[in-house]
Design an enzyme around this catalytic site. Structure first.
Site, PDB file in Angstrom:
ATOM      1  N   ASP A 175      -1.148  -6.331   6.209  1.00 12.32           N
ATOM      2  CA  ASP A 175      -0.779  -6.513   4.694  1.00 12.32           C
ATOM      3  C   ASP A 175      -0.687  -8.047   4.645  1.00 12.32           C
ATOM      4  O   ASP A 175       0.376  -8.558   5.310  1.00 12.32           O
ATOM      5  CB  ASP A 175       0.384  -5.650   4.165  1.00 12.32           C
ATOM      6  CG  ASP A 175      -0.376  -4.051   4.396  1.00 12.32           C
ATOM      7  OD1 ASP A 175      -0.658  -3.673   3.442  1.00 12.32           O
ATOM      8  OD2 ASP A 175       0.328  -3.712   5.655  1.00 12.32           O
ATOM      9  N   ASN A 187      -6.651  -4.529   5.878  1.00 10.67           N
ATOM     10  CA  ASN A 187      -7.273  -3.687   7.085  1.00 10.67           C
ATOM     11  C   ASN A 187      -7.891  -4.693   7.972  1.00 10.67           C
ATOM     12  O   ASN A 187      -8.823  -4.448   8.559  1.00 10.67           O
ATOM     13  CB  ASN A 187      -8.199  -2.712   6.327  1.00 10.67           C
ATOM     14  CG  ASN A 187      -7.725  -1.508   5.947  1.00 10.67           C
ATOM     15  OD1 ASN A 187      -6.719  -0.881   6.794  1.00 10.67           O
ATOM     16  ND2 ASN A 187      -7.859  -0.948   4.763  1.00 10.67           N
ATOM     17  N   GLU A 209      -3.847   1.784  -2.966  1.00 13.11           N
ATOM     18  CA  GLU A 209      -4.239   3.173  -2.386  1.00 13.11           C
ATOM     19  C   GLU A 209      -3.470   4.035  -3.642  1.00 13.11           C
ATOM     20  O   GLU A 209      -2.471   5.007  -3.388  1.00 13.11           O
ATOM     21  CB  GLU A 209      -3.826   3.266  -1.157  1.00 13.11           C
ATOM     22  CG  GLU A 209      -4.925   3.821  -0.371  1.00 13.11           C
ATOM     23  CD  GLU A 209      -4.638   4.260   1.255  1.00 13.11           C
ATOM     24  OE1 GLU A 209      -5.086   5.537   1.371  1.00 13.11           O
ATOM     25  OE2 GLU A 209      -4.018   3.721   1.959  1.00 13.11           O
ATOM     26  N   ASP A 223      -3.570  -4.894   0.781  1.00 10.08           N
ATOM     27  CA  ASP A 223      -3.902  -4.373   2.411  1.00 10.08           C
ATOM     28  C   ASP A 223      -5.285  -4.832   2.888  1.00 10.08           C
ATOM     29  O   ASP A 223      -6.339  -4.258   2.336  1.00 10.08           O
ATOM     30  CB  ASP A 223      -3.886  -2.611   2.163  1.00 10.08           C
ATOM     31  CG  ASP A 223      -4.251  -1.972   3.640  1.00 10.08           C
ATOM     32  OD1 ASP A 223      -4.445  -2.618   4.568  1.00 10.08           O
ATOM     33  OD2 ASP A 223      -4.303  -0.788   3.658  1.00 10.08           O
ATOM     34  N   ASP A 251       2.958   4.790   4.934  1.00  9.70           N
ATOM     35  CA  ASP A 251       2.800   4.260   6.379  1.00  9.70           C
ATOM     36  C   ASP A 251       2.738   2.514   6.499  1.00  9.70           C
ATOM     37  O   ASP A 251       2.992   1.913   7.390  1.00  9.70           O
ATOM     38  CB  ASP A 251       1.405   4.761   7.075  1.00  9.70           C
ATOM     39  CG  ASP A 251       0.213   4.629   6.190  1.00  9.70           C
ATOM     40  OD1 ASP A 251       0.390   4.351   5.173  1.00  9.70           O
ATOM     41  OD2 ASP A 251      -0.789   5.155   7.004  1.00  9.70           O
ATOM     42  N   HIS A 252       2.666   1.978   5.099  1.00  7.38           N
ATOM     43  CA  HIS A 252       2.982   0.591   5.110  1.00  7.38           C
ATOM     44  C   HIS A 252       4.081   0.279   4.549  1.00  7.38           C
ATOM     45  O   HIS A 252       4.924   1.205   3.733  1.00  7.38           O
ATOM     46  CB  HIS A 252       1.808  -0.029   4.198  1.00  7.38           C
ATOM     47  CG  HIS A 252       0.203   0.247   4.290  1.00  7.38           C
ATOM     48  ND1 HIS A 252      -0.329  -0.788   4.946  1.00  7.38           N
ATOM     49  CD2 HIS A 252      -0.445   1.268   4.527  1.00  7.38           C
ATOM     50  CE1 HIS A 252      -1.605  -0.282   5.200  1.00  7.38           C
ATOM     51  NE2 HIS A 252      -1.522   0.883   4.825  1.00  7.38           N
ATOM     52  N   ASN A 292       1.055  -0.964   0.105  1.00  9.92           N
ATOM     53  CA  ASN A 292      -0.019  -0.062  -0.008  1.00  9.92           C
ATOM     54  C   ASN A 292       0.871   1.214   0.022  1.00  9.92           C
ATOM     55  O   ASN A 292       1.597   1.487   1.083  1.00  9.92           O
ATOM     56  CB  ASN A 292      -0.844   0.247   1.046  1.00  9.92           C
ATOM     57  CG  ASN A 292      -1.810   1.315   1.101  1.00  9.92           C
ATOM     58  OD1 ASN A 292      -1.347   2.289   1.052  1.00  9.92           O
ATOM     59  ND2 ASN A 292      -2.979   1.115   1.866  1.00  9.92           N
TER      60      ASN A 292
END
Length: 257
Positions: free
Chosen positions: A218, A149, A34, A147, A247-248, A7
């Site tokens: 992930d 989530n 994303e 990802d 941030d991933h 991501n």
């Protein structure tokens, strides 16, 4: 072959990092989530200059997914979205690469368990489950990357009690993850690594990465037919240390021939 998921939290911002990471690793297949860009502004020329082909399903603001494949490998049977599901959010793309069905997904976040977005997340997960079941029937060799989530277990969260019942860790979400596994898939990371404190996402705030206060959301699920070919699955933390990182960070699965 190596298959990775990442991501990137805006491909426009992170494109130089993606190009650098591809050059450093040479992975054969990279699934991106994303993108945060419309379909017609995808940086195909830059991706091709790096030696990769691409299939993408772009959307401005929050969504968008892509599959990058290292030339001379080819992609076939590309499908964007979940067939039969009228979803305005562009979160899924699939393609066949070297005989392996690759599904790239950016799973719904849900925001909070009391948010109107949470029921959408559960509905989306149900629709995805049906789609993956149908794909497995057609393509026994299958990978579901993205990802998610979802942190599947308490050990996938730096503070299990603090996250108890919260979005990413709520029981309905974890049950949806288990239902995907029950279709005939395995969490490839847990085939090899049983250590705690292994994460793929860290909040930008409060030095969470430096303090290793993250979550593992992930994932790469591998079908039973492919499982014997899995050699290792690893989290590459290096890009999270770069300037202006996502941030991933990437997760990579190695399959033998």
């Amino acid at each position: 072959m190596r298959f990775a998921t990442w991501n990137v939290n805006s491909l426009k911002v992170r494109l130089p990092q993606v190009i650098q990471w591809l050059a450093d690793t040479g992975v054969e297949v990279l699934c991106l989530q994303e993108l945060k860009m419309d379909q017609d502004v995808f940086p195909l020329a830059e991706i091709e200059a790096a030696g990769y082909r691409a299939a993408w399903f772009g959307q401005k603001t929050y969504n968008g997914v892509a599959i990058l494949v290292k030339a001379p490998l080819e992609m076939s049977e590309v499908v964007a979205g979940i067939p039969g599901y009228d979803d305005e959010q562009r979160r899924v793309i699939a393609a066949t690469v070297n005989g392996i069905r690759v599904i790239c997904g950016y799973f719904v976040n849900g925001e909070a368990v009391d948010s109107p977005k949470y029921p959408y997340k559960l509905e989306w997960l149900s629709r995805l489950e049906g789609y993956v079941a149908a794909e497995l029937a057609r393509y026994p060799d299958l990978l579901l990357l993205g990802d998610y989530n979802i942190a599947p277990e308490d050990r996938d969260v730096y503070d299990p009690e603090g996250w108890r019942g919260q979005v990413l860790c709520s029981e309905p979400e974890r049950d949806a993850f288990r239902r995907l596994i029950a279709l005939g898939l395995s969490d490839s990371f847990r085939l090899f690594n049983q250590e705690e404190k292994q994460y793929s996402w860290w909040d930008y705030r409060q030095m969470m990465f430096r303090r290793n206060k993250g979550v593992r959301i992930d994932h790469i699920l591998v079908s039973d037919a492919l499982k014997a070919r899995a050699q290792v699955c690893e989290i590459d933390k290096a890009p999270r240390k770069w300037e202006r990182p996502s941030d991933h960070t990437p997760v990579i699965l190695h399959l033998n021939d």
